[in-house]
Design a protein around this motif. Structure first.
Motif, PDB file in Angstrom:
ATOM      1  N   ALA A 301       0.798  -1.233   0.000  1.00 29.79           N
ATOM      2  CA  ALA A 301       0.000   0.000   0.000  1.00 29.79           C
ATOM      3  C   ALA A 301       0.826   1.278   0.000  1.00 29.79           C
ATOM      4  N   ALA A 303       1.651   4.973  -0.503  1.00 28.85           N
ATOM      5  CA  ALA A 303       0.742   6.133  -0.410  1.00 28.85           C
ATOM      6  C   ALA A 303      -0.280   5.974   0.709  1.00 28.85           C
ATOM      7  N   TYR A 304      -0.343   4.805   1.320  1.00 28.23           N
ATOM      8  CA  TYR A 304      -1.245   4.574   2.453  1.00 28.23           C
ATOM      9  C   TYR A 304      -0.517   3.949   3.639  1.00 28.23           C
ATOM     10  N   ASP A 305       0.798   4.100   3.697  1.00 31.85           N
ATOM     11  CA  ASP A 305       1.546   3.415   4.746  1.00 31.85           C
ATOM     12  C   ASP A 305       1.374   4.046   6.118  1.00 31.85           C
ATOM     13  N   HIS A 306       0.720   5.219   6.210  1.00 32.58           N
ATOM     14  CA  HIS A 306       0.319   5.703   7.530  1.00 32.58           C
ATOM     15  C   HIS A 306      -0.764   4.796   8.105  1.00 32.58           C
ATOM     16  N   ILE A 307      -1.515   4.129   7.227  1.00 31.40           N
ATOM     17  CA  ILE A 307      -2.558   3.197   7.670  1.00 31.40           C
ATOM     18  C   ILE A 307      -1.967   1.816   7.946  1.00 31.40           C
ATOM     19  N   THR A 308      -1.182   1.285   6.993  1.00 23.63           N
ATOM     20  CA  THR A 308      -0.612  -0.059   7.193  1.00 23.63           C
ATOM     21  C   THR A 308       0.256  -0.103   8.444  1.00 23.63           C
ATOM     22  N   THR A 328       4.407   8.268   7.583  1.00 31.37           N
ATOM     23  CA  THR A 328       3.457   9.076   6.832  1.00 31.37           C
ATOM     24  C   THR A 328       3.089   8.369   5.528  1.00 31.37           C
ATOM     25  N   ARG A 329       2.113   8.931   4.829  1.00 33.58           N
ATOM     26  CA  ARG A 329       1.731   8.350   3.539  1.00 33.58           C
ATOM     27  C   ARG A 329       2.879   8.456   2.524  1.00 33.58           C
ATOM     28  N   GLU A 340       1.193  16.278   5.687  1.00 29.26           N
ATOM     29  CA  GLU A 340       1.401  14.835   5.834  1.00 29.26           C
ATOM     30  C   GLU A 340       1.969  14.492   7.212  1.00 29.26           C
ATOM     31  N   GLU A 343      -1.111  14.438   9.445  1.00 28.36           N
ATOM     32  CA  GLU A 343      -1.871  13.212   9.212  1.00 28.36           C
ATOM     33  C   GLU A 343      -1.194  12.013   9.877  1.00 28.36           C
TER      34      GLU A 343
END
Length: 438
Positions: A301, A303-308, A328-329, A340, A343
């Protein structure tokens, strides 16, 4: 030589002003803070030169709330003091407990001095970055270059330094067959230096000199994970574990000289390996505080590694990690901007708070319960006030219902007045209350 560390004071039975401040912030007894510091299970990163400016002492360890770190700093591509100070402001405003200046581009000294002067939270660095920036080629580095840079940054007021003392020459071949090799910048630089010169890691062979610097300024050593896994395929492998054993040895050597220590950890770890990684660190490193990057629980993922990574961060915090380094993303893609940073900090505040609830910290859930009561009462302004990011919560609500009237309306734009389940529940309660008792 004079030792000014919190660990030294604690072992003498003293309760310092910094320990008292930590006790106040954590709602703990000052004697407990002192004893945990004395046992090495709690660190208070507080360089004496930063304390003289505006540092507000905090603590990282088992009895403290789970903390988060935000990485800032320039690169060789982007370098601007004002941008870094804006990132610092965002990080502190949204709840980062520490920041790391990872600058590798131009004007490094001026950027760091500005960050330390402006930061009320502890500031960490990776001294090898600036040392490498000052030479033409990595192989030109000397042990004195590295040690002099650590002392230079300590004199500037840096509160903790990542030093990759545990990656040894014998460990390097263990990492060369990995899917992603050596992903730590400091670890890869030292591995290259060792292979070129056919010599041992100078940060390991000169560890006693590092300890003397730390004793003079009370710089906490963050023993770096130069062989952390950079992909799920490499998690918990021989290279990572060999370095961890060495970090345990170095922890005992640091404690013998009254130097505060925390241990850095991975990285990229699948969820089913997270708990065992915490157990291994606590066992091999004698319960020293554990500071982890993420971990990212999947590699698919960008661009979404703040989530992973926040998923992994919540889990590793639950299992016993003491500080979480945000992702961060922009991870793997570029240098994060101020938004970022915001976030990433919020994602990690959520993870750390969730971990504190799971670890059943006293009063950890009070804010959640208060917000839930405000939600059921349709007190929108109180919901915003209690939110981790009040401005964003208000902004999203007001996109559809901006008028002040809707701050007390018993519905939002998701359900409207007819389908709001909590509104219906309140109506049921009102009807039941209106029925005369038999």
């Amino acid at each position: 030589m004079t030792c000014v560390t919190q660990l030294h004071m604690a072992r003498r039975g003293e309760i310092t002003e910094q320990m008292r401040r930590v006790a106040e912030r954590e709602a703990l007894a000052a004697e407990l803070v002192r004893d945990e510091v004395a046992g090495g299970r709690l660190v208070i990163p507080a360089n004496v030169n930063h304390l003289a400016l505006r540092l507000d002492p905090m603590a990282i360890g088992a009895v403290a709330k789970v903390k988060i770190n935000a990485n800032i700093g320039n690169s060789a591509v982007e370098s601007n003091i004002d941008q870094e100070l804006e990132k610092l402001h965002h990080a502190v405003h949204y709840g980062a407990d520490t920041v790391m200046d990872l600058s590798t581009g131009g004007n490094i000294d001026a950027i760091r001095e500005a960050i330390i002067a402006a930061s009320p939270v502890p500031v960490g660095t990776v001294p090898i970055y600036q040392a490498v920036a000052a030479v033409r080629k990595v192989e030109d580095l000397t042990a004195d270059d590295l040690l002099d840079m650590i002392e230079h940054q300590a004199a500037q007021g840096v509160d903790y330094v990542t030093v990759h003392c545990g990656i040894l020459r014998a460990h390097v071949p263990l990492a060369l067959g990995r899917v992603t090799g050596i992903v730590s910048r400091g670890g890869s630089l030292l591995a290259y230096w060792m292979m070129h010169h056919r010599q041992e890691n100078p940060l390991y062979t000169h560890f006693d000199r590092i300890l003397e610097i730390a004793r003079r300024y009370d710089v906490t050593l963050s023993l770096g994970d130069g062989l952390r896994p950079g992909s799920l395929a490499d998690a918990t492998d021989k290279a990572q574990l060999a370095e961890l054993v060495t970090l345990g040895e170095l922890t005992e050597r640091a404690w013998a000289r009254d130097v505060q220590v925390m241990i850095e950890g991975p990285g990229h770890i699948p969820m089913h390996q997270i708990e065992v990684n915490v157990r291994l660190e606590k066992e091999l490193c004698h319960e020293a505080p554990f500071y982890t990057l993420g971990p990212l629980v999947t590699d698919v993922a960008p661009a979404y590694d703040h989530i992973t990574s926040a998923i992994g961060a919540a889990m590793i915090g639950w299992f016993g990690a003491d500080m979480l380094c945000y992702v961060t993303r922009k991870e793997h893609l570029g240098l994060p901007n101020a938004e970022e940073v915001r976030e990433g900090v919020i994602a990690y505040k959520i993870a750390a708070h969730a971990a504190d609830i799971a670890r059943r910290r006293p009063a950890a859930r009070d804010r959640d319960d208060a917000l839930s009561r405000a939600r059921f009462a349709f007190d929108w302004n109180e919901q915003f006030r209690l939110a981790l990011d009040p401005d964003r919560a208000r902004e999203l609500h007001d996109e559809s219902l901006p008028a002040e009237y809707f701050k007390s309306a018993e519905f939002c734009a998701m359900c409207g007045p007819k389908f709001c389940s909590m509104h219906i529940t309140r109506e049921i309660t009102r009807k039941l209350e209106a029925v005369p008792a038999d």
